[in-house]
Scaffold this active site. Structure first.
Site, mmCIF file in Angstrom:
data_model
loop_
_atom_site.group_PDB
_atom_site.id
_atom_site.type_symbol
_atom_site.label_atom_id
_atom_site.label_comp_id
_atom_site.label_asym_id
_atom_site.label_seq_id
_atom_site.Cartn_x
_atom_site.Cartn_y
_atom_site.Cartn_z
ATOM 1 N N ASP A 115 0.839 -1.199 0.000
ATOM 2 C CA ASP A 115 0.000 0.000 0.000
ATOM 3 C C ASP A 115 0.872 1.246 0.000
ATOM 4 O OD1 ASP A 115 -2.291 -1.550 0.160
ATOM 5 O OD2 ASP A 115 -2.445 -1.382 2.341
ATOM 6 N N ASP A 158 -5.257 2.940 2.211
ATOM 7 C CA ASP A 158 -6.250 2.066 2.838
ATOM 8 C C ASP A 158 -6.336 2.319 4.344
ATOM 9 O OD1 ASP A 158 -6.686 0.984 0.374
ATOM 10 O OD2 ASP A 158 -5.830 -0.986 0.807
ATOM 11 N N ARG A 168 -12.858 2.324 -5.871
ATOM 12 C CA ARG A 168 -12.632 2.554 -4.442
ATOM 13 C C ARG A 168 -12.249 4.010 -4.153
ATOM 14 N NH1 ARG A 168 -9.294 -2.913 -2.542
ATOM 15 N NH2 ARG A 168 -10.818 -4.422 -3.356
#
Length: 315
Positions: free
Chosen positions: A128, A154, A207
């Site tokens: 990430d 995230d 997302r």
């Protein structure tokens, strides 16, 4: 049809990204912007506060400074090449100097509180770009994210009181996940309260964010340009207020449910649509507890493209 559109969107966004980077680099830095949203709650977010400033220019120095048990203000200079995830401990302010770049790795804000990350470019990470878990009072602002492995930013596992503002995302698929699993209610129910405002989703795919459990999650004054798959998804007990955003060339701006996750709730108001779908909303969302100023949705594209991303403010 959707697959074809994603490919066309990616090609278009790569060209636009190159042009946008040139414009962003050339643009003069503007005055700083204030902290707004959920990160002002729960005692507020001050990071390292008035602690002495340390400037780092190597992966080893950055790793050491981020993981220190003391409050710190850390300035990143130049391009730091690294791998894996660098853990960020509590009471840290991390600020990029002009052109500061984190290449090949990401930040793991884990079991921490009171963290600020601003004015950095993240690219080519393997896991990430920024992962936030078991952490509270986090402010992520005016960064640029592109071409990473998994999520760009995230937030999961009981995290709470977070603001994500004035960031630019391009050349990426899975942009921002909020809540990692439908089965994690014991940790996440009543938490995962996040504000997303004035972010630029520049040809990214999905997302923006995908929400579980957080209620209310506040998504306001963001610019969605040529988003490939969908903008916002509210799922699994999530409650999302989608307010005053600008959607351009985005077929699916927001909807309920995603994949195997059941529908959450979503309230949409005062959004602006150009060559985009109308979105799907339903249910009610808890009230927003903090004060904020809402820009006119029709002005959001110009405001956000002029100000979002690294290198756009003087700090």
């Amino acid at each position: 049809m959707r697959t074809t559109r994603r490919v066309l969107t990616l090609v278009t966004s790569l060209a636009a990204a190159a042009a946008g980077l040139t414009a962003a680099t050339a643009a003069p830095a503007a005055a700083d912007t204030p902290l707004v949203g959920w990160a002002t709650q729960g005692g507020g977010t001050t990071g390292g506060g008035s602690a002495a400033t340390t400037t780092v220019s190597s992966a080893s120095a950055l790793t050491s400074a981020l993981s220190s048990g003391s409050a710190a203000v850390i300035r990143v200079s130049g391009t730091i090449s690294c791998s894996g995830m660098l853990r960020v401990a509590s009471n840290k302010t991390v600020i990029g100097n002009s052109g500061a770049t984190i290449s090949g790795c990401g930040f793991n804000v884990s079991q921490a509180s009171n963290v600020i990350i601003r004015n950095l470019t993240f690219r080519n990470w393997g896991d990430d770009g920024i992962n936030v878990q078991y952490s509270t009072r986090v402010y992520i602002d005016h960064n640029t994210f592109s071409n990473g492995g998994d999520g760009a930013l995230d937030i999961k596992r009981s995290s709470d009181y977070i603001t994500v503002s004035w960031n630019r995302f391009f050349d990426h698929d899975k942009t921002m996940l909020l809540g990692h699993s439908d089965s994690n209610a014991s940790e996440d129910r009543g938490r995962l309260r996040v504000t997303y405002h004035h972010n630029w989703f520049d040809g990214t795919n999905q997302r923006h964010p995908r929400v579980r459990f957080g209620n209310p999650v506040h998504v306001f004054n963001n610019f969605y340009g040529s988003v490939g798959s969908y903008g916002v998804a509210s799922t699994m007990e999530g409650g999302v207020l989608v307010e005053g955003n600008y959607f351009e060339n985005t077929d699916d701006p927001f909807h309920l449910g995603e994949g195997s996750s059941p529908a959450g709730t979503l309230v949409a108001r005062n959004n602006h649509f150009v060559n985009s779908g109308s979105g799907q909303s339903g249910g009610s969302v808890r009230s927003i507890p903090y004060a904020y100023s809402l820009d006119s949705a029709s002005s959001v594209k110009s405001i956000v493209t002029a100000g979002a991303g690294a290198g756009r403010i003087s700090i």
